[in-house]
Design a protein around this motif. Structure first.
Motif, PDB file in Angstrom:
ATOM      1  N   ILE A  55      -3.166  15.296   9.305  1.00  0.00           N
ATOM      2  CA  ILE A  55      -2.990  14.551   8.048  1.00  0.00           C
ATOM      3  C   ILE A  55      -1.639  13.650   8.158  1.00  0.00           C
ATOM      4  CG2 ILE A  55      -2.133  15.075   5.540  1.00  0.00           C
ATOM      5  CD1 ILE A  55      -3.939  17.645   5.877  1.00  0.00           C
ATOM      6  N   TYR A  56      -0.436  14.009   8.785  1.00  0.00           N
ATOM      7  CA  TYR A  56       0.421  13.197   8.942  1.00  0.00           C
ATOM      8  C   TYR A  56       0.234  11.881   9.727  1.00  0.00           C
ATOM      9  CZ  TYR A  56       4.336  15.768   7.129  1.00  0.00           C
ATOM     10  OH  TYR A  56       5.475  16.402   6.452  1.00  0.00           O
ATOM     11  N   ALA A  57      -0.713  11.778  10.648  1.00  0.00           N
ATOM     12  CA  ALA A  57      -1.411  10.756  11.391  1.00  0.00           C
ATOM     13  C   ALA A  57      -2.153   9.917  10.627  1.00  0.00           C
ATOM     14  CB  ALA A  57      -2.144  11.163  12.595  1.00  0.00           C
ATOM     15  N   PHE A  58      -3.129  10.501   9.993  1.00  0.00           N
ATOM     16  CA  PHE A  58      -4.390   9.536   9.407  1.00  0.00           C
ATOM     17  C   PHE A  58      -4.655  10.083   7.960  1.00  0.00           C
ATOM     18  CE2 PHE A  58      -5.357  10.458  13.902  1.00  0.00           C
ATOM     19  CZ  PHE A  58      -5.067   9.221  14.247  1.00  0.00           C
ATOM     20  N   GLY A  59      -4.094  10.939   7.412  1.00  0.00           N
ATOM     21  CA  GLY A  59      -4.252  11.606   5.848  1.00  0.00           C
ATOM     22  C   GLY A  59      -3.356  11.062   4.819  1.00  0.00           C
ATOM     23  N   ASP A  60      -3.048  11.433   3.858  1.00  0.00           N
ATOM     24  CA  ASP A  60      -2.076  11.267   2.546  1.00  0.00           C
ATOM     25  C   ASP A  60      -1.706  12.476   2.163  1.00  0.00           C
ATOM     26  OD1 ASP A  60      -4.045  12.223   0.946  1.00  0.00           O
ATOM     27  OD2 ASP A  60      -5.120  10.270   0.687  1.00  0.00           O
ATOM     28  N   GLY A  61      -0.576  12.060   1.227  1.00  0.00           N
ATOM     29  CA  GLY A  61       0.188  13.115   0.468  1.00  0.00           C
ATOM     30  C   GLY A  61      -0.720  14.152  -0.266  1.00  0.00           C
ATOM     31  N   GLY A  62      -1.875  13.580  -0.753  1.00  0.00           N
ATOM     32  CA  GLY A  62      -2.744  14.423  -1.510  1.00  0.00           C
ATOM     33  C   GLY A  62      -3.542  15.324  -0.692  1.00  0.00           C
ATOM     34  N   GLU A  63      -3.817  15.020   0.440  1.00  0.00           N
ATOM     35  CA  GLU A  63      -4.526  15.993   1.515  1.00  0.00           C
ATOM     36  C   GLU A  63      -3.431  17.009   1.842  1.00  0.00           C
ATOM     37  OE1 GLU A  63      -7.287  14.814   4.597  1.00  0.00           O
ATOM     38  OE2 GLU A  63      -6.416  12.795   4.394  1.00  0.00           O
ATOM     39  N   MET A  64      -2.345  16.823   1.988  1.00  0.00           N
ATOM     40  CA  MET A  64      -1.125  17.638   2.285  1.00  0.00           C
ATOM     41  C   MET A  64      -0.939  18.427   1.399  1.00  0.00           C
ATOM     42  SD  MET A  64       0.428  18.263   5.273  1.00  0.00           S
ATOM     43  CE  MET A  64       1.457  20.170   5.257  1.00  0.00           C
ATOM     44  N   ALA A  65      -0.737  17.957   0.055  1.00  0.00           N
ATOM     45  CA  ALA A  65      -0.351  18.992  -1.151  1.00  0.00           C
ATOM     46  C   ALA A  65      -1.596  19.885  -1.145  1.00  0.00           C
ATOM     47  CB  ALA A  65      -0.408  17.911  -2.294  1.00  0.00           C
TER      48      ALA A  65
END
Length: 208
Positions: A55-65
């Protein structure tokens, strides 16, 4: 005489068969115990660590949330007047990408190598603190050390050492927080990170 030898031979054969069965059962038990210990202690932590790196490389804050306990997300966003949990995670992700962009340019791949996993020794002592932050039924907590090996599209490579803590609660396994090296944490972003710095996390003491 011949019957006696045959009887002894049959007895030895029967003993060997029983011994083989006992050894086979023992091997199965050992593997089963190893699997249970690995699954309980390491599997979920390793899985979450690798997903966080992606996620840190290719995702976004929504995915991390979505990787954060729903109870905490709800409690935080009910009280926050400025940023959502997704917004805060975007700040952290953008800092990481700004750093890797300086080092290797656009990210091509990221590999997460877990180097150490530790369990907390005082989970009962912090359960109430988690509950106060909306995370109920915390029963396990892991501290994971990992190297994120980032390769740029031009072939450059940089390794970022990360500490990530995760927990098991009534809702499942979730990330508590991700700690980056100081050179990444100190990077500025377009959004004032004052609200991000106020995000509450509960750190439990880890065993050696």
């Amino acid at each position: 005489m011949g019957q006696s030898k045959e009887r002894n031979s049959n007895e030895k054969s029967g003993f060997l068969k029983k011994l083989i069965i006992v050894l086979a059962v023992a091997i199965v038990v050992v593997f089963a115990v190893f699997y249970v210990i690995y699954y309980r202690f390491s599997y979920q932590a390793d899985k979450l660590a690798k997903e966080t790196a992606r996620i840190y490389a290719f995702g976004d804050g929504g995915e991390m949330a979505d990787m954060i306990a729903p109870g905490y997300v709800k409690k935080f966003e009910d009280s926050s007047k400025v940023l959502s949990v997704s917004d805060i995670q975007d700040i952290y992700i953008n800092k990481f990408r700004a750093y890797t962009d300086e080092q290797v340019g656009d990210i091509d791949t990221i590999e997460c190598k877990v180097t150490d996993i530790q369990a907390v020794s005082n989970i009962e002592d912090v359960q109430q603190q988690f509950a106060d932050n909306g995370v109920k039924g915390v029963s396990q907590y892991r501290s994971v050390e990992a190297d994120w090996i980032v390769t740029g599209k031009d072939g450059g490579e940089v390794t970022v050492h990360v500490q990530e803590c995760m927990l098991k609660c009534d809702d499942g396994w979730y990330v508590d927080y991700v700690r980056m090296p100081d050179e990444i944490d100190s990077m500025s972003t377009p959004v004032d990170s004052g609200d991000a710095d106020s995000e509450e996390t509960t750190e439990a003491e880890t065993t050696e």
